[in-house]
Design an enzyme around this catalytic site. Structure first.
Site, short mmCIF file in Angstrom:
data_model
loop_
_atom_site.label_atom_id
_atom_site.label_comp_id
_atom_site.label_asym_id
_atom_site.label_seq_id
_atom_site.Cartn_x
_atom_site.Cartn_y
_atom_site.Cartn_z
N ARG A 1 22.74 -82.65 -31.78
CA ARG A 1 23.26 -81.31 -31.42
C ARG A 1 24.02 -80.71 -32.59
NH1 ARG A 1 27.97 -80.94 -29.27
NH2 ARG A 1 27.74 -82.59 -27.73
N TYR B 1 16.74 -54.41 -27.53
CA TYR B 1 15.93 -55.37 -26.78
C TYR B 1 16.52 -55.59 -25.38
CZ TYR B 1 13.83 -59.85 -25.51
OH TYR B 1 13.18 -60.85 -24.85
N ASP C 1 19.99 -57.33 -35.73
CA ASP C 1 18.85 -58.08 -35.20
C ASP C 1 17.63 -57.66 -36.02
OD1 ASP C 1 16.59 -58.93 -33.77
OD2 ASP C 1 17.58 -58.74 -31.83
N LYS D 1 9.10 -64.71 -32.71
CA LYS D 1 8.21 -63.61 -33.07
C LYS D 1 7.59 -63.86 -34.46
CE LYS D 1 9.99 -62.28 -29.20
NZ LYS D 1 11.17 -61.41 -29.11
C1 LIG Z 1 12.37 -61.41 -28.33
C2 LIG Z 1 13.56 -60.77 -28.89
C3 LIG Z 1 14.85 -61.29 -28.71
C4 LIG Z 1 15.10 -62.51 -27.84
O1 LIG Z 1 14.54 -63.68 -28.37
P1 LIG Z 1 14.03 -64.92 -27.47
O2 LIG Z 1 13.47 -65.85 -28.49
O3 LIG Z 1 13.02 -64.39 -26.50
O4 LIG Z 1 15.23 -65.47 -26.77
C5 LIG Z 1 15.91 -60.64 -29.30
N1 LIG Z 1 15.74 -59.52 -30.04
C6 LIG Z 1 14.51 -58.98 -30.24
C7 LIG Z 1 14.39 -57.75 -31.07
C8 LIG Z 1 13.39 -59.57 -29.68
O5 LIG Z 1 12.18 -59.02 -29.87
#
Ligand SMILES: *Cc1c(COP(=O)(O)O)cnc(C)c1O
Length: 381
Positions: A46, A98, A170, A195
């Site tokens: 962890r 998001y 982000d 992604k």
């Molecule tokens: C998918 C996404 C998230 C969240 O990520 P997860 O891996 O699904 O927890 C946060 N910000 C953006 C812009 C995203 O596309």
């Protein structure tokens, strides 16, 4: 070192016993001590694991940060960053962020005594007006989802200077290959590595990349205390995906540009949202802060000409699915799918309509993708 070279080499060589070319997966919960107080840098997974360290070193290098934390999901990364704050603190963010981030902010964190202002961030003065004495963070997401609005990162971070306000971006939509918010002045960057960074739709993961040493120390302590870190196996998958990040982003963009141009001239399409089209209203900021336009686009379908159900069911290569950033093309309907939790009022005020379609353009042959969209738009009987 340029980014394509970094993505292949940085952090990966962890096997000094046999010189394996790829990073070994260390599927172990713990590490034994050589003697009292003497470890080889790891004691419990962890808190730290060599496979995860390889990924973290790689991510930090790609974003130009001092260190990174690889987390179990993107939401885990966002949770870690929000634990920099305390009850009573105020956060300014976009009105088109998001959906999962919106839910975490508006439900879970409001219940813990934090306050949030959701403003149209492409308008810098709206952010300036929202600043209060309790404001401790500005949360940026650009380009936004699904309408690809652009926030001027450098101008927003200027507003926070000297006010004890953390700035976070982000950077999921463009990946570190096409945009580096730390260079534009933000304090921390988060990613959903689910992604583009992983890119193969086979893992969920996230990352926080830190711009300064004291932020890294605090962030890593939070990730450890909350238990947010990524498993060794998943870390290995993301690291494997990153090796082709540059080539994939260039190919996603080349396909997205051709599809955007095709849709833009199609009589059944009313409007296309894509940063790579000259008609996008934020060209000056796009040129200033983005190294490319990425693989996401959205468009308004003319529903007097095209039936939505028939359009989706005629498509062969575009899977009707949420998420984005993988090698396969995905298409979805934000109004009823990814953004439904915003409610009708929220959807309308952010500009999403029942005719808005979002596309994550994959790496199939562009001609096949265009032909597929064309037949689904044209053959409506
Ligand atoms: C998918 C996404 C998230 C969240 O990520 P997860 O891996 O699904 O927890 C946060 N910000 C953006 C812009 C995203 O596309």
């Amino acid at each position: 070192m340029k980014k394509k070279t970094r993505s292949i080499h940085t952090g990966v060589y962890k096997d000094t016993s046999y010189n394996s070319v790829t990073t070994p997966i260390y599927p172990t919960s713990n590490f034994y001590f050589d003697a009292l107080g003497k470890t080889r840098g790891y004691d419990y997974t962890r808190s730290g694991n060599p496979t995860r360290s390889a990924l973290e070193e790689n991510l930090a290098a790609l974003e130009g940060g001092v260190a990174a934390s690889a987390t179990a999901t993107g939401m885990a990364a966002i949770t870690a960053v929000m634990f920099f704050l305390r009850p009573g603190d105020h956060v300014i963010t976009g009105d088109d962020i998001y959906g999962g981030t919106y839910r975490l902010f508006n439900q879970a964190l409001r219940a813990m005594g934090m306050d949030f202002s959701f403003v149209p961030m492409r308008d810098v003065s709206a952010v300036q007006k929202a600043i209060r004495t309790q404001t401790r963070m500005i949360w940026i997401e650009t380009p936004s989802n699904p309408l690809l609005n652009i926030t001027d990162i450098a101008r927003i971070t200027e507003l926070a200077k000297g006010k004890n306000i953390l700035t976070v971006a982000d950077n999921t939509f463009l990946s570190p290959y096409l945009q580096n918010p730390l260079e534009l002045g933000v304090d921390m960057v988060v990613h959903s590595t689910t992604k583009y960074l992983n890119g193969h739709s086979d893992v969920v993961g996230g990352a926080v990349v830190y711009g300064r040493k004291e932020l890294a120390e605090k962030g890593k302590a939070i990730v450890n205390a909350l238990g947010l870190s990524q498993s060794p196996f998943d870390s290995w998958l993301v690291l494997r995906g990153i090796k082709t990040l540059g080539q994939r982003m260039e190919a996603h963009e080349a396909n997205a540009r051709r599809i955007a141009e095709f849709l833009d001239q199609h009589p059944s399409v009313k409007k296309v949202y894509y940063p790579g089209l000259k008609t996008h209203p934020c060209q000056d900021v796009i040129q200033k802060q983005m190294k490319g336009s990425g693989g996401m686009l959205a468009f308004e379908l003319d529903r007097s000409k095209v039936d939505l159900d028939r359009f989706f069911s005629k498509l062969q290569y575009f899977l009707l699915a949420e998420s984005l950033g993988g090698v396969e093309s995905l298409i979805e309907h934000p109004w009823s799918m990814s953004h439904a939790s915003m409610g009708e009022e929220g959807l309308k005020s952010s500009g999403i309509t029942p005719e808005t379609i979002r596309v994550s353009v994959g790496l199939e042959d562009a001609e096949d993708l265009i032909a597929d969209l064309g037949q689904a738009l044209d053959h409506q009987n």
